[in-house]
Write a protein that holds these residues in place. Sequence first.
Motif, PDB file in Angstrom:
ATOM      1  N   LEU A   9       0.822  -1.212   0.000  1.00 28.39           N
ATOM      2  CA  LEU A   9       0.000   0.000   0.000  1.00 28.39           C
ATOM      3  C   LEU A   9       0.857   1.263   0.000  1.00 28.39           C
ATOM      4  CD1 LEU A   9      -2.738   1.486   0.319  1.00 28.39           C
ATOM      5  CD2 LEU A   9      -2.560   1.091   2.784  1.00 28.39           C
ATOM      6  N   GLY A  10       1.752   1.381   0.995  1.00 24.16           N
ATOM      7  CA  GLY A  10       2.510   2.617   1.168  1.00 24.16           C
ATOM      8  C   GLY A  10       3.893   2.614   0.535  1.00 24.16           C
ATOM      9  N   ILE A  12       6.484   1.657   1.983  1.00 21.48           N
ATOM     10  CA  ILE A  12       7.489   2.016   2.991  1.00 21.48           C
ATOM     11  C   ILE A  12       7.749   0.878   3.979  1.00 21.48           C
ATOM     12  CG2 ILE A  12       7.270   4.541   2.892  1.00 21.48           C
ATOM     13  CD1 ILE A  12       5.441   4.319   5.383  1.00 21.48           C
ATOM     14  N   CYS A  13       6.929  -0.160   3.976  1.00 19.73           N
ATOM     15  CA  CYS A  13       7.175  -1.285   4.897  1.00 19.73           C
ATOM     16  C   CYS A  13       7.372  -2.604   4.147  1.00 19.73           C
ATOM     17  CB  CYS A  13       6.030  -1.425   5.907  1.00 19.73           C
ATOM     18  SG  CYS A  13       5.836  -0.010   7.010  1.00 19.73           S
ATOM     19  N   ARG A  14       6.267  -3.215   3.718  1.00 23.25           N
ATOM     20  CA  ARG A  14       6.358  -4.587   3.209  1.00 23.25           C
ATOM     21  C   ARG A  14       7.074  -4.710   1.865  1.00 23.25           C
ATOM     22  NH1 ARG A  14       0.113  -5.509   3.523  1.00 23.25           N
ATOM     23  NH2 ARG A  14       0.296  -3.277   3.033  1.00 23.25           N
ATOM     24  N   HIS A  46       3.167   8.216   0.587  1.00 21.85           N
ATOM     25  CA  HIS A  46       4.534   8.379   1.117  1.00 21.85           C
ATOM     26  C   HIS A  46       5.574   8.606   0.012  1.00 21.85           C
ATOM     27  CE1 HIS A  46       3.293   7.333   5.196  1.00 21.85           C
ATOM     28  NE2 HIS A  46       2.487   6.479   4.632  1.00 21.85           N
TER      29      HIS A  46
END
Length: 156
Positions: A9-10, A12-14, A46
């Motif tokens: 989604l973002g 920035i993580c996964r 992001h």
Amino acid sequence: MINVLFVCLGNICRSPAAEGIFIKLVKDNNLEHLIKVDSAGTSGYHTGQESDIRMRKTAARKGYKLLSRSRQFTVHDFRNFDFILAMDESNYSDILKLDLNNKFKDKVFLVTDFSTNYTGQDVPDPYYGGEEGFYTVIKILEESCIGFLDYLKLKL
Ligand code: 4NP
């Protein structure tokens, strides 16, 4: 050259974690000349940002360097990539919503489709949770990326 794009989604993580894990795996197998890796997010929330500091720290503890900057998935990615690997069902359906003429469905997968222990499961979004969630992300992605590389090796 095989082009691989991880999508969450973002971004920035996964998906940056998936990108970092898969880049290391590709390097360790001396396949950098054959496989290119990138990541993107279905949202643009992001854009331009580094990966989440919690994700970077957890990844670093496991030996992975996350260097990517967030960018949004675009329709051009359908042509530019051979494999588009979504982290969860919601990313998967958001990606396919952009495939207006239904031409690219065969390129889009759930990353856990290539896993042995987590087949068909979502990589849970860790953003609003605690530290444990970030370790879970790494654990599922390490296993899925190994499965995916084994699959790609049959195509090289
Ligand atoms: P990601 O995690 O999709 O794994 O990068 C998230 C990052 C940001 C948000 C949600 C999930 N957010 O709502 O800003």
